[in-house]
Scaffold this motif. Structure first.
Motif, PDB file in Angstrom:
ATOM      1  N   PHE A 195       0.841  -1.200   0.000  1.00  0.00           N
ATOM      2  CA  PHE A 195       0.000   0.000   0.000  1.00  0.00           C
ATOM      3  C   PHE A 195       0.878   1.252   0.000  1.00  0.00           C
ATOM      4  CE2 PHE A 195      -2.820  -3.182   1.975  1.00  0.00           C
ATOM      5  CZ  PHE A 195      -3.932  -3.052   1.137  1.00  0.00           C
ATOM      6  N   ALA A 196       1.942   1.215   0.813  1.00  0.00           N
ATOM      7  CA  ALA A 196       2.854   2.357   0.893  1.00  0.00           C
ATOM      8  C   ALA A 196       3.491   2.632  -0.458  1.00  0.00           C
ATOM      9  CB  ALA A 196       3.932   2.097   1.940  1.00  0.00           C
ATOM     10  N   PHE A 197       3.871   1.569  -1.152  1.00  0.00           N
ATOM     11  CA  PHE A 197       4.523   1.754  -2.457  1.00  0.00           C
ATOM     12  C   PHE A 197       3.607   2.477  -3.440  1.00  0.00           C
ATOM     13  CE2 PHE A 197       5.132   0.464  -6.844  1.00  0.00           C
ATOM     14  CZ  PHE A 197       6.455   0.828  -7.042  1.00  0.00           C
ATOM     15  N   PHE A 198       2.357   2.025  -3.537  1.00  0.00           N
ATOM     16  CA  PHE A 198       1.457   2.637  -4.514  1.00  0.00           C
ATOM     17  C   PHE A 198       1.079   4.069  -4.116  1.00  0.00           C
ATOM     18  CE2 PHE A 198       0.723  -1.905  -5.560  1.00  0.00           C
ATOM     19  CZ  PHE A 198       1.087  -1.835  -6.904  1.00  0.00           C
ATOM     20  N   LEU A 199       1.016   4.323  -2.806  1.00  0.00           N
ATOM     21  CA  LEU A 199       0.803   5.704  -2.351  1.00  0.00           C
ATOM     22  C   LEU A 199       1.986   6.588  -2.760  1.00  0.00           C
ATOM     23  CD1 LEU A 199      -0.675   5.166   1.229  1.00  0.00           C
ATOM     24  CD2 LEU A 199      -1.870   6.104  -0.757  1.00  0.00           C
ATOM     25  N   ILE A 200       3.191   6.066  -2.583  1.00  0.00           N
ATOM     26  CA  ILE A 200       4.389   6.814  -2.961  1.00  0.00           C
ATOM     27  C   ILE A 200       4.449   7.006  -4.472  1.00  0.00           C
ATOM     28  CG2 ILE A 200       6.918   6.664  -3.091  1.00  0.00           C
ATOM     29  CD1 ILE A 200       6.858   5.429  -0.296  1.00  0.00           C
ATOM     30  N   ALA A 201       4.006   6.000  -5.222  1.00  0.00           N
ATOM     31  CA  ALA A 201       3.995   6.118  -6.682  1.00  0.00           C
ATOM     32  C   ALA A 201       3.084   7.264  -7.124  1.00  0.00           C
ATOM     33  CB  ALA A 201       3.544   4.805  -7.313  1.00  0.00           C
ATOM     34  N   HIS A 216       2.123   9.793  -5.178  1.00  0.00           N
ATOM     35  CA  HIS A 216       2.781  10.980  -4.621  1.00  0.00           C
ATOM     36  C   HIS A 216       3.883  11.478  -5.562  1.00  0.00           C
ATOM     37  CE1 HIS A 216       4.723  13.448  -1.453  1.00  0.00           C
ATOM     38  NE2 HIS A 216       5.866  12.895  -1.829  1.00  0.00           N
ATOM     39  N   SER A 217       4.694  10.562  -6.062  1.00  0.00           N
ATOM     40  CA  SER A 217       5.799  10.911  -6.948  1.00  0.00           C
ATOM     41  C   SER A 217       5.306  11.404  -8.305  1.00  0.00           C
ATOM     42  CB  SER A 217       6.713   9.699  -7.160  1.00  0.00           C
ATOM     43  OG  SER A 217       7.202   9.212  -5.930  1.00  0.00           O
ATOM     44  N   LYS A 218       4.323  10.713  -8.833  1.00  0.00           N
ATOM     45  CA  LYS A 218       3.802  11.066 -10.155  1.00  0.00           C
ATOM     46  C   LYS A 218       3.163  12.446 -10.150  1.00  0.00           C
ATOM     47  CE  LYS A 218       2.856   9.739 -14.430  1.00  0.00           C
ATOM     48  NZ  LYS A 218       3.916   9.504 -15.442  1.00  0.00           N
ATOM     49  N   ALA A 219       2.470  12.764  -9.048  1.00  0.00           N
ATOM     50  CA  ALA A 219       1.745  14.029  -8.973  1.00  0.00           C
ATOM     51  C   ALA A 219       2.659  15.212  -8.656  1.00  0.00           C
ATOM     52  CB  ALA A 219       0.649  13.934  -7.909  1.00  0.00           C
ATOM     53  N   LEU A 220       3.706  14.974  -7.842  1.00  0.00           N
ATOM     54  CA  LEU A 220       4.519  16.080  -7.337  1.00  0.00           C
ATOM     55  C   LEU A 220       5.918  16.149  -7.940  1.00  0.00           C
ATOM     56  CD1 LEU A 220       3.608  15.742  -3.543  1.00  0.00           C
ATOM     57  CD2 LEU A 220       2.648  17.346  -5.195  1.00  0.00           C
ATOM     58  N   GLY A 221       6.430  15.022  -8.413  1.00  0.00           N
ATOM     59  CA  GLY A 221       7.822  14.975  -8.843  1.00  0.00           C
ATOM     60  C   GLY A 221       7.999  15.223 -10.329  1.00  0.00           C
ATOM     61  N   THR A 222       8.851  16.157 -10.672  1.00  0.00           N
ATOM     62  CA  THR A 222       9.127  16.428 -12.083  1.00  0.00           C
ATOM     63  C   THR A 222      10.022  15.359 -12.706  1.00  0.00           C
ATOM     64  OG1 THR A 222      11.011  17.813 -11.429  1.00  0.00           O
ATOM     65  CG2 THR A 222       8.896  18.919 -11.768  1.00  0.00           C
ATOM     66  N   ASP A 223      10.791  14.646 -11.864  1.00  0.00           N
ATOM     67  CA  ASP A 223      11.749  13.663 -12.384  1.00  0.00           C
ATOM     68  C   ASP A 223      11.094  12.388 -12.884  1.00  0.00           C
ATOM     69  OD1 ASP A 223      14.209  15.161 -11.676  1.00  0.00           O
ATOM     70  OD2 ASP A 223      13.506  14.848  -9.639  1.00  0.00           O
ATOM     71  N   TRP A 239       8.380   2.808 -13.906  1.00  0.00           N
ATOM     72  CA  TRP A 239       7.469   1.791 -14.432  1.00  0.00           C
ATOM     73  C   TRP A 239       7.971   0.378 -14.164  1.00  0.00           C
ATOM     74  CZ3 TRP A 239       2.796   3.130 -14.933  1.00  0.00           C
ATOM     75  CH2 TRP A 239       2.474   4.439 -15.295  1.00  0.00           C
ATOM     76  N   ILE A 240       9.274   0.198 -14.104  1.00  0.00           N
ATOM     77  CA  ILE A 240       9.818  -1.100 -13.679  1.00  0.00           C
ATOM     78  C   ILE A 240       9.344  -1.405 -12.261  1.00  0.00           C
ATOM     79  CG2 ILE A 240      11.942  -2.304 -13.000  1.00  0.00           C
ATOM     80  CD1 ILE A 240      13.335  -0.938 -15.348  1.00  0.00           C
ATOM     81  N   GLY A 241       9.372  -0.390 -11.395  1.00  0.00           N
ATOM     82  CA  GLY A 241       8.905  -0.555 -10.027  1.00  0.00           C
ATOM     83  C   GLY A 241       7.428  -0.901  -9.968  1.00  0.00           C
ATOM     84  N   ILE A 242       6.610  -0.193 -10.747  1.00  0.00           N
ATOM     85  CA  ILE A 242       5.166  -0.465 -10.769  1.00  0.00           C
ATOM     86  C   ILE A 242       4.891  -1.904 -11.200  1.00  0.00           C
ATOM     87  CG2 ILE A 242       2.986   0.103 -11.909  1.00  0.00           C
ATOM     88  CD1 ILE A 242       3.802   2.269  -9.999  1.00  0.00           C
ATOM     89  N   VAL A 243       5.534  -2.333 -12.278  1.00  0.00           N
ATOM     90  CA  VAL A 243       5.326  -3.692 -12.795  1.00  0.00           C
ATOM     91  C   VAL A 243       5.823  -4.729 -11.782  1.00  0.00           C
ATOM     92  CG1 VAL A 243       6.024  -5.331 -14.587  1.00  0.00           C
ATOM     93  CG2 VAL A 243       5.407  -2.983 -15.210  1.00  0.00           C
ATOM     94  N   THR A 244       6.998  -4.486 -11.197  1.00  0.00           N
ATOM     95  CA  THR A 244       7.579  -5.436 -10.247  1.00  0.00           C
ATOM     96  C   THR A 244       6.690  -5.629  -9.027  1.00  0.00           C
ATOM     97  OG1 THR A 244       9.845  -4.866 -10.908  1.00  0.00           O
ATOM     98  CG2 THR A 244       9.562  -5.909  -8.753  1.00  0.00           C
ATOM     99  N   VAL A 245       6.228  -4.537  -8.442  1.00  0.00           N
ATOM    100  CA  VAL A 245       5.404  -4.632  -7.231  1.00  0.00           C
ATOM    101  C   VAL A 245       4.035  -5.232  -7.557  1.00  0.00           C
ATOM    102  CG1 VAL A 245       4.284  -3.310  -5.394  1.00  0.00           C
ATOM    103  CG2 VAL A 245       6.608  -2.755  -6.087  1.00  0.00           C
ATOM    104  N   THR A 246       3.480  -4.895  -8.700  1.00  0.00           N
ATOM    105  CA  THR A 246       2.198  -5.492  -9.110  1.00  0.00           C
ATOM    106  C   THR A 246       2.353  -7.000  -9.290  1.00  0.00           C
ATOM    107  OG1 THR A 246       1.552  -3.446 -10.242  1.00  0.00           O
ATOM    108  CG2 THR A 246       0.365  -5.454 -10.831  1.00  0.00           C
TER     109      THR A 246
END
Length: 218
Positions: free
Chosen positions: A169-175, A177-184, A195-202
């Motif tokens: 749950f924390a990972f997807f919340l951070i994802a 959070h990062s997508k909305a606020l992070g320019t990087d 996206w590697i992280g998203i696929v791996t955790v899923t």
């Protein structure tokens, strides 16, 4: 076995390096400008990207610990603990650097706002997505507490695995959070890591919990 260990560590280091290249591109410019606010923001971004990367690695290690130990050796568990400690340090450091950033701008040191001020009625979209980061920090902290006390506390010993689910749950919340606020997130090569992280955790979530649950219903 040694070659496998070295290869594993190489991949771990490569993921970390790739995750911080995007903001590091600005490093020379900010150093040259001697702008402390920009420099704090730069390091905050670097720490956040590293934390994201280490979190999905931590989830992968936990999900496939038995198989990885069989293939690579018992050192994987010790590495899992090391990765977790480094991850939690970065998870705490990221908002701490944001607190320093706000102090430089406003002259006010407010750890309660940064760590615990979960707004019910948010003042704006940014505040809404800051909440995702705060809740993720609390969930990761709960998982850490369960891991630390699982050997001493009977309740934690019995239920520590359930607490580790909170990391997903924390990972997807951070994802989010990062997508909305992070320019990087939109800049290579971190966008690949994201996206590697998203696929791996899923995948880990599906293998460990979703597929077994579906098989149990049949």
């Amino acid at each position: 076995m040694l070659n496998r260990k070295l290869f594993f560590i190489f991949i771990w280091l490569l993921l970390i390096v790739l995750s911080v290249i995007s903001p590091v591109k600005e490093f020379k410019f900010i150093i040259a400008s001697k702008n402390q606010i920009l420099l704090i923001n730069l390091f905050q971004r670097i720490v956040g990207l590293m934390a994201f990367t280490l979190l999905f690695i931590q989830i992968f290690l936990g999900a496939f610990m038995v198989k990885l130990t069989d293939k690579l050796g018992g050192w994987v568990f010790g590495f899992h603990i090391f990765n977790g400690k480094l991850l939690y340090f970065l998870v705490l450091l990221h908002p701490a650097m944001y607190m320093a950033y706000l102090f430089k701008i406003k002259g006010v040191l407010d750890p309660f706002y940064v760590y615990t001020d979960l707004c019910v009625i948010c003042k704006g979209n940014l505040e809404y997505f800051y909440n995702f980061g705060r809740v993720a920090l609390w969930l990761i902290t709960a998982g850490i507490i369960a891991a630390v006390f699982r050997g001493a506390d009977p309740f934690m010993k019995k239920n520590w695995r359930k607490f580790h689910i909170l990391n997903y749950f924390a990972f997807f919340l951070i994802a989010v959070h990062s997508k909305a606020l992070g320019t990087d997130v939109a800049v290579a090569p971190f966008n690949w890591i994201f996206w590697i992280g998203i696929v791996t955790v899923t995948l880990c979530l599906s293998v460990k919990y979703v597929f077994p649950l579906l098989r149990g219903k049949k």
